[in-house]
Structures are given as structure tokens and as C-alpha cells.
Design a protein around this motif. Structure first.
Motif, PDB file in Angstrom:
ATOM      1  N   TYR A  97       0.827  -1.213   0.000  1.00  0.00           N
ATOM      2  CA  TYR A  97       0.000   0.000   0.000  1.00  0.00           C
ATOM      3  C   TYR A  97       0.859   1.258   0.000  1.00  0.00           C
ATOM      4  O   TYR A  97       0.580   2.217  -0.737  1.00  0.00           O
ATOM      5  N   MET A 151       2.387   1.788  -3.359  1.00  0.00           N
ATOM      6  CA  MET A 151       1.403   2.309  -4.310  1.00  0.00           C
ATOM      7  C   MET A 151       1.077   3.772  -4.011  1.00  0.00           C
ATOM      8  O   MET A 151       0.901   4.571  -4.933  1.00  0.00           O
ATOM      9  N   LYS A 152       0.991   4.123  -2.741  1.00  0.00           N
ATOM     10  CA  LYS A 152       0.643   5.499  -2.362  1.00  0.00           C
ATOM     11  C   LYS A 152       1.709   6.493  -2.807  1.00  0.00           C
ATOM     12  O   LYS A 152       1.389   7.576  -3.295  1.00  0.00           O
ATOM     13  N   TYR A 153       2.971   6.129  -2.642  1.00  0.00           N
ATOM     14  CA  TYR A 153       4.061   7.025  -3.024  1.00  0.00           C
ATOM     15  C   TYR A 153       4.558   6.765  -4.447  1.00  0.00           C
ATOM     16  O   TYR A 153       5.633   7.231  -4.823  1.00  0.00           O
ATOM     17  N   GLU A 154       3.783   6.022  -5.222  1.00  0.00           N
ATOM     18  CA  GLU A 154       3.970   5.794  -6.658  1.00  0.00           C
ATOM     19  C   GLU A 154       5.286   5.114  -7.019  1.00  0.00           C
ATOM     20  O   GLU A 154       5.854   5.346  -8.082  1.00  0.00           O
ATOM     21  N   TYR A 155       5.783   4.281  -6.137  1.00  0.00           N
ATOM     22  CA  TYR A 155       6.916   3.426  -6.484  1.00  0.00           C
ATOM     23  C   TYR A 155       6.420   2.160  -7.186  1.00  0.00           C
ATOM     24  O   TYR A 155       7.157   1.528  -7.922  1.00  0.00           O
ATOM     25  N   LEU A 156       5.169   1.813  -6.925  1.00  0.00           N
ATOM     26  CA  LEU A 156       4.544   0.642  -7.540  1.00  0.00           C
ATOM     27  C   LEU A 156       3.226   1.103  -8.135  1.00  0.00           C
ATOM     28  O   LEU A 156       2.308   1.473  -7.414  1.00  0.00           O
ATOM     29  N   ASP A 157       3.132   1.084  -9.442  1.00  0.00           N
ATOM     30  CA  ASP A 157       1.923   1.542 -10.116  1.00  0.00           C
ATOM     31  C   ASP A 157       1.252   0.350 -10.786  1.00  0.00           C
ATOM     32  O   ASP A 157       1.668  -0.089 -11.857  1.00  0.00           O
ATOM     33  N   LEU A 158       0.225  -0.184 -10.132  1.00  0.00           N
ATOM     34  CA  LEU A 158      -0.437  -1.391 -10.643  1.00  0.00           C
ATOM     35  C   LEU A 158      -1.242  -1.112 -11.908  1.00  0.00           C
ATOM     36  O   LEU A 158      -1.437  -2.016 -12.708  1.00  0.00           O
ATOM     37  N   LYS A 159      -1.706   0.120 -12.100  1.00  0.00           N
ATOM     38  CA  LYS A 159      -2.477   0.431 -13.304  1.00  0.00           C
ATOM     39  C   LYS A 159      -1.611   0.296 -14.553  1.00  0.00           C
ATOM     40  O   LYS A 159      -2.070  -0.186 -15.588  1.00  0.00           O
ATOM     41  N   ASN A 160      -0.364   0.717 -14.478  1.00  0.00           N
ATOM     42  CA  ASN A 160       0.528   0.581 -15.627  1.00  0.00           C
ATOM     43  C   ASN A 160       0.980  -0.868 -15.824  1.00  0.00           C
ATOM     44  O   ASN A 160       1.234  -1.288 -16.953  1.00  0.00           O
TER      45      ASN A 160
END
Length: 81
Positions: free
Chosen positions: A66, A69-78
Motif C-alpha cells: 500500500y 502504491m501510495k508514493y507511486e513506487y509501484l503503479d499497478l495500473k501501468n
């Protein structure tokens, strides 16, 4: 990510961790043989202890994912598209 997506992700991680922990610390040697029971079934599978361990491990893994994803190190949408 929506609340339903987060809950779904938590439950999927929970199932994977629980089924990974389930065969650990199982003593298959029985002191008393009961008719109509499986020979390899453990007397005490310690389900409650394993459930608490899996909840703790799942919470740690979910929190890490989480925050990534919040700090945009892991972007599941891409990754999905």
C-alpha cells in the motif's frame, strides 16, 4: 485504489500466506488411533496460531504494498495495462 480493491488485495494475500503457513509445524505422529480418521491427519493442527501468524504477515505485506502504491513506487495500473 478503491476500498473494494484494497480489501480484495488483502484477502488474496491472506489466502496465499495462510495456505503457505498451513503445512508448517505439523506433527503427524499420533498417540491414539481413532477409527475412521485419516492416518496422516495431525492431532492438533494449531489452526488458530497459524491464523494469527498469517494475519500479522499479511498486514505487514499489505502495508508495504500500500505504501509503495501510495508514493507511486509501484503503479499497478501501468503493470496491468
Amino acid at each position: 485504489m478503491s476500498t473494494i480493491g484494497l480489501v480484495t488485495m488483502y484477502l488474496i494475500i491472506q489466502l496465499i500466506v495462510f495456505f503457505s503457513i498451513l503445512p508448517i509445524d505439523v506433527n503427524r505422529k499420533r498417540k491414539f488411533l481413532i477409527p475412521a480418521n485419516e492416518v496422516g491427519a495431525p492431532e492438533n493442527p494449531k489452526i488458530l496460531k497459524k491464523t494469527f501468524y498469517s494475519i500479522g504477515i499479511t498486514t505487514i505485506i499489505f502495508t508495504i504494498i500500500y505504501l509503495l502504491m501510495k508514493y507511486e513506487y509501484l503503479d499497478l495500473k501501468n503493470i496491468i495495462s
